[in-house]
Design an enzyme around this catalytic site. Structure first.
Site, PDB file in Angstrom:
ATOM      1  N   ARG A   1      10.962  -1.303  11.274  1.00 44.96           N
ATOM      2  CA  ARG A   1       9.897  -0.991  12.226  1.00 44.96           C
ATOM      3  C   ARG A   1       9.871  -2.031  13.344  1.00 44.96           C
ATOM      4  O   ARG A   1      10.066  -3.216  13.095  1.00 44.96           O
ATOM      5  CB  ARG A   1       8.544  -1.013  11.498  1.00 44.96           C
ATOM      6  CG  ARG A   1       8.203   0.306  10.861  1.00 44.96           C
ATOM      7  CD  ARG A   1       7.047   0.201   9.909  1.00 44.96           C
ATOM      8  NE  ARG A   1       5.885  -0.513  10.433  1.00 44.96           N
ATOM      9  CZ  ARG A   1       4.748  -0.647   9.759  1.00 44.96           C
ATOM     10  NH1 ARG A   1       4.629  -0.136   8.546  1.00 44.96           N
ATOM     11  NH2 ARG A   1       3.736  -1.294  10.275  1.00 44.96           N
TER      12      ARG A   1
ATOM     13  N   ARG B   1      -9.904   0.471   8.545  1.00 42.57           N
ATOM     14  CA  ARG B   1      -9.478  -0.901   8.828  1.00 42.57           C
ATOM     15  C   ARG B   1     -10.566  -1.679   9.565  1.00 42.57           C
ATOM     16  O   ARG B   1     -10.360  -2.847   9.880  1.00 42.57           O
ATOM     17  CB  ARG B   1      -8.239  -0.869   9.709  1.00 42.57           C
ATOM     18  CG  ARG B   1      -6.926  -1.141   8.986  1.00 42.57           C
ATOM     19  CD  ARG B   1      -5.828  -1.032  10.027  1.00 42.57           C
ATOM     20  NE  ARG B   1      -4.598  -1.685   9.663  1.00 42.57           N
ATOM     21  CZ  ARG B   1      -3.572  -1.061   9.103  1.00 42.57           C
ATOM     22  NH1 ARG B   1      -3.652   0.195   8.769  1.00 42.57           N
ATOM     23  NH2 ARG B   1      -2.458  -1.716   8.856  1.00 42.57           N
TER      24      ARG B   1
ATOM     25  N   ARG C   1      -1.063  -9.185  12.973  1.00 44.09           N
ATOM     26  CA  ARG C   1      -1.666  -8.190  12.076  1.00 44.09           C
ATOM     27  C   ARG C   1      -2.455  -8.852  10.952  1.00 44.09           C
ATOM     28  O   ARG C   1      -3.495  -8.362  10.535  1.00 44.09           O
ATOM     29  CB  ARG C   1      -0.583  -7.276  11.505  1.00 44.09           C
ATOM     30  CG  ARG C   1      -0.310  -6.076  12.415  1.00 44.09           C
ATOM     31  CD  ARG C   1       1.126  -5.668  12.418  1.00 44.09           C
ATOM     32  NE  ARG C   1       1.539  -5.061  11.182  1.00 44.09           N
ATOM     33  CZ  ARG C   1       2.804  -5.023  10.769  1.00 44.09           C
ATOM     34  NH1 ARG C   1       3.757  -5.579  11.486  1.00 44.09           N
ATOM     35  NH2 ARG C   1       3.113  -4.427   9.647  1.00 44.09           N
TER      36      ARG C   1
ATOM     37  N   ARG D   1      11.220  -5.651   5.208  1.00 44.26           N
ATOM     38  CA  ARG D   1      10.949  -4.224   4.972  1.00 44.26           C
ATOM     39  C   ARG D   1      11.920  -3.345   5.769  1.00 44.26           C
ATOM     40  O   ARG D   1      12.178  -3.579   6.943  1.00 44.26           O
ATOM     41  CB  ARG D   1       9.515  -3.893   5.374  1.00 44.26           C
ATOM     42  CG  ARG D   1       9.246  -2.384   5.385  1.00 44.26           C
ATOM     43  CD  ARG D   1       7.785  -2.048   5.325  1.00 44.26           C
ATOM     44  NE  ARG D   1       6.993  -2.629   6.390  1.00 44.26           N
ATOM     45  CZ  ARG D   1       5.655  -2.600   6.403  1.00 44.26           C
ATOM     46  NH1 ARG D   1       4.999  -2.044   5.403  1.00 44.26           N
ATOM     47  NH2 ARG D   1       5.001  -3.149   7.393  1.00 44.26           N
TER      48      ARG D   1
ATOM     49  N   LYS E   1       0.834  -1.207   0.000  1.00 43.52           N
ATOM     50  CA  LYS E   1       0.000   0.000   0.000  1.00 43.52           C
ATOM     51  C   LYS E   1       0.874   1.264   0.000  1.00 43.52           C
ATOM     52  O   LYS E   1       0.659   2.164  -0.802  1.00 43.52           O
ATOM     53  CB  LYS E   1      -0.936   0.012   1.227  1.00 43.52           C
ATOM     54  CG  LYS E   1      -1.880  -1.184   1.282  1.00 43.52           C
ATOM     55  CD  LYS E   1      -2.807  -1.133   2.484  1.00 43.52           C
ATOM     56  CE  LYS E   1      -2.107  -1.245   3.824  1.00 43.52           C
ATOM     57  NZ  LYS E   1      -1.485  -2.557   4.095  1.00 43.52           N
TER      58      LYS E   1
HETATM   59  P1  ADP Z   1       1.140  -2.033   7.482  1.00 44.66           P
HETATM   60  O1  ADP Z   1       2.005  -1.126   6.629  1.00 44.66           O
HETATM   61  O2  ADP Z   1       1.876  -3.247   7.939  1.00 44.66           O
HETATM   62  O3  ADP Z   1      -0.190  -2.342   6.852  1.00 44.66           O
HETATM   63  P2  ADP Z   1       0.533   0.312   9.052  1.00 44.66           P
HETATM   64  O4  ADP Z   1       1.767   1.105   9.007  1.00 44.66           O
HETATM   65  O5  ADP Z   1      -0.602   0.725   8.171  1.00 44.66           O
HETATM   66  O6  ADP Z   1       0.864  -1.224   8.830  1.00 44.66           O
HETATM   67  O7  ADP Z   1      -0.021   0.273  10.541  1.00 44.66           O
HETATM   68  C1  ADP Z   1       0.819  -0.070  11.626  1.00 44.66           C
HETATM   69  C2  ADP Z   1      -0.016  -0.206  12.897  1.00 44.66           C
HETATM   70  O8  ADP Z   1      -0.675   1.042  13.178  1.00 44.66           O
HETATM   71  C3  ADP Z   1      -1.149  -1.221  12.833  1.00 44.66           C
HETATM   72  O9  ADP Z   1      -0.727  -2.550  13.140  1.00 44.66           O
HETATM   73  C4  ADP Z   1      -2.114  -0.677  13.892  1.00 44.66           C
HETATM   74  O10 ADP Z   1      -1.641  -0.963  15.213  1.00 44.66           O
HETATM   75  C5  ADP Z   1      -1.983   0.816  13.694  1.00 44.66           C
HETATM   76  N1  ADP Z   1      -2.967   1.344  12.720  1.00 44.66           N
HETATM   77  C6  ADP Z   1      -2.702   1.924  11.516  1.00 44.66           C
HETATM   78  N2  ADP Z   1      -3.839   2.288  10.892  1.00 44.66           N
HETATM   79  C7  ADP Z   1      -4.856   1.921  11.726  1.00 44.66           C
HETATM   80  C8  ADP Z   1      -6.277   1.998  11.651  1.00 44.66           C
HETATM   81  N3  ADP Z   1      -6.891   2.519  10.577  1.00 44.66           N
HETATM   82  N4  ADP Z   1      -6.997   1.519  12.694  1.00 44.66           N
HETATM   83  C9  ADP Z   1      -6.404   0.983  13.782  1.00 44.66           C
HETATM   84  N5  ADP Z   1      -5.069   0.868  13.921  1.00 44.66           N
HETATM   85  C10 ADP Z   1      -4.294   1.328  12.900  1.00 44.66           C
HETATM   86  P1  ADP Z   2       2.090  -1.910   3.170  1.00 44.27           P
HETATM   87  O1  ADP Z   2       2.103  -0.409   3.177  1.00 44.27           O
HETATM   88  O2  ADP Z   2       0.893  -2.495   2.477  1.00 44.27           O
HETATM   89  O3  ADP Z   2       2.302  -2.515   4.523  1.00 44.27           O
HETATM   90  P2  ADP Z   2       4.720  -1.668   1.865  1.00 44.27           P
HETATM   91  O4  ADP Z   2       4.486  -0.797   0.687  1.00 44.27           O
HETATM   92  O5  ADP Z   2       5.379  -1.077   3.042  1.00 44.27           O
HETATM   93  O6  ADP Z   2       3.327  -2.399   2.286  1.00 44.27           O
HETATM   94  O7  ADP Z   2       5.535  -2.950   1.357  1.00 44.27           O
HETATM   95  C1  ADP Z   2       5.952  -3.975   2.271  1.00 44.27           C
HETATM   96  C2  ADP Z   2       7.325  -4.496   1.850  1.00 44.27           C
HETATM   97  O8  ADP Z   2       7.202  -5.210   0.611  1.00 44.27           O
HETATM   98  C3  ADP Z   2       8.362  -3.399   1.615  1.00 44.27           C
HETATM   99  O9  ADP Z   2       9.614  -3.875   2.035  1.00 44.27           O
HETATM  100  C4  ADP Z   2       8.327  -3.185   0.094  1.00 44.27           C
HETATM  101  O10 ADP Z   2       9.599  -2.764  -0.411  1.00 44.27           O
HETATM  102  C5  ADP Z   2       7.997  -4.579  -0.415  1.00 44.27           C
HETATM  103  N1  ADP Z   2       7.159  -4.570  -1.623  1.00 44.27           N
HETATM  104  C6  ADP Z   2       6.209  -3.664  -1.972  1.00 44.27           C
HETATM  105  N2  ADP Z   2       5.641  -3.994  -3.165  1.00 44.27           N
HETATM  106  C7  ADP Z   2       6.248  -5.142  -3.564  1.00 44.27           C
HETATM  107  C8  ADP Z   2       6.125  -5.991  -4.724  1.00 44.27           C
HETATM  108  N3  ADP Z   2       5.233  -5.720  -5.686  1.00 44.27           N
HETATM  109  N4  ADP Z   2       6.927  -7.079  -4.764  1.00 44.27           N
HETATM  110  C9  ADP Z   2       7.818  -7.359  -3.795  1.00 44.27           C
HETATM  111  N5  ADP Z   2       7.986  -6.604  -2.687  1.00 44.27           N
HETATM  112  C10 ADP Z   2       7.223  -5.501  -2.571  1.00 44.27           C
END
Ligand code: ADP
Ligand code: ADP
Length: 211
Positions: free
Chosen positions: A155, A88, A166, A127, A13
Site C-alpha cells: 500500500r 475511528r 496514522r 505488509r 484487524k
Molecule cells: P490500517 O489497516 O492501517 O488500520 P485502513 O486500511 O483501515 O488502515 O485505513 C487506511 C486509511 O483510510 C486511513 O489512514 C484513513 O486515511 C482512511 N480511513 C479508513 N477508515 C477510516 C475512517 N473510519 N475514518 C476516516 N478515515 C478512514
Molecule cells: P490492520 O488491518 O489492523 O491494519 P493487518 O491485518 O493488515 O492490520 O496486519 C498488518 C500486518 O501485520 C500484515 O502484514 C499482517 O500479515 C501482519 N500481522 C497480522 N497479525 C499479526 C500477528 N499476530 N503477528 C505478526 N504479524 C501480524
C-alpha cells in the site's frame, strides 16, 4: 452478530476479520478497503479521500459516515457485520449508534486488538497483499508463497512516515472511542501480540464467554 474491530494501524484487524467472519457468518466491512476501491475507481469520494489517505490523515467524518450507513443497509448485512476500521472518531461512533437505534438494532461487541506502538512500524512496513485474493501477508511474519511472491503489492500509505502519522491519529482520535464502548459494557480487549492463530483464539474465547 454486529461487531466492531478497533486497534492501531497494523494491529491485525484485517487479518482477524478474515478469520472471524466465517465463524459468525457475517459480512466484513473494511472502510480502508472501501476507500481504496473508491480511489482506484476514481469516484468523487475517491478523489476527495485520496490526499488524506496518502498522508496518513483521517478522511473527513461526513464522507466516511455516509459511506458506512449506505453499506450496512445492504441485504448482506441483515445477518450482521464486522466493521473493520470504523468508527475511528467519536463523531463516527455516535453516528453509528444513532443509525442502529433508528433500525432497532444493537451492537454485540467491540473488540479492541492491543499491540504496543513499538511493534507497529515493523508490521506496517512489512505488509503486502495479494491483489487477486485480497489476502494479507507479511514479509517476515507471514511471507507469501513463492508462486504469488511476484504479484503481491504494498500500500502507498505503508511507509514509515505515514505510519507514524496514522499512529498519532489513532492515539488522538480513535483511542478515545474505547471508553464510549466500555461504558456500554460491550468492550472486549484482546492481546494482539502472538501468532495470528493465538490472537484469533483469544478473541473467540472472549466472545464466547459473553454469549
Ligand atoms: P490500517 O489497516 O492501517 O488500520 P485502513 O486500511 O483501515 O488502515 O485505513 C487506511 C486509511 O483510510 C486511513 O489512514 C484513513 O486515511 C482512511 N480511513 C479508513 N477508515 C477510516 C475512517 N473510519 N475514518 C476516516 N478515515 C478512514
Ligand atoms: P490492520 O488491518 O489492523 O491494519 P493487518 O491485518 O493488515 O492490520 O496486519 C498488518 C500486518 O501485520 C500484515 O502484514 C499482517 O500479515 C501482519 N500481522 C497480522 N497479525 C499479526 C500477528 N499476530 N503477528 C505478526 N504479524 C501480524
Amino acid at each position: 452478530m454486529r461487531m466492531i474491530l478497533v486497534g492501531p494501524p497494523g494491529a491485525g484487524k484485517g487479518t482477524q476479520a478474515a478469520r472471524l467472519i466465517d465463524t459468525y457468518g457475517i459480512s466484513h466491512i473494511s472502510t480502508g478497503d472501501m476507500l481504496r476501491a473508491a480511489v482506484a475507481e476514481g469516484t468523487e469520494l475517491g478523489r476527495k479521500a485520496d490526499g488524506f489517505m496518502k498522508a496518513g490523515e483521517l478522511v473527513p467524518d461526513e464522507l466516511v459516515i455516509a459511506m458506512v450507513i449506505e453499506r450496512i443497509g445492504k441485504s448482506d448485512c441483515e445477518n450482521g457485520f464486522m466493521l473493520d476500521g470504523f468508527p475511528r472518531t467519536r463523531a463516527q461512533a455516535e453516528a453509528l449508534d444513532r443509525e442502529l437505534e433508528k433500525a432497532g438494532a444493537t451492537l454485540d461487541a467491540v473488540v479492541l486488538i492491543e499491540v504496543p506502538d513499538q511493534l507497529i512500524v515493523e508490521r506496517i512496513t512489512g505488509r503486502r497483499s495479494d491483489p487477486q485474493t485480497g489476502r494479507i501477508y507479511h514479509m517476515i511474519f507471514d511471507p507469501p508463497p513463492e508462486e504469488i511472491a511476484d504479484r503481491v503489492v504494498q500500500r502507498s500509505d505503508d511507509t514509515e512516515e505515514a505510519c507514524v502519522a496514522r499512529l498519532q491519529k489513532y492515539h488522538g482520535e480513535t483511542a478515545p472511542i474505547v471508553p464510549f464502548y466500555e461504558e456500554k459494557g460491550i468492550l472486549v480487549r484482546a492481546d494482539g501480540v502472538g501468532s495470528p492463530d493465538e490472537v484469533t483464539e483469544r478473541i473467540k474465547t472472549e466472545l464466547e464467554a459473553r454469549r
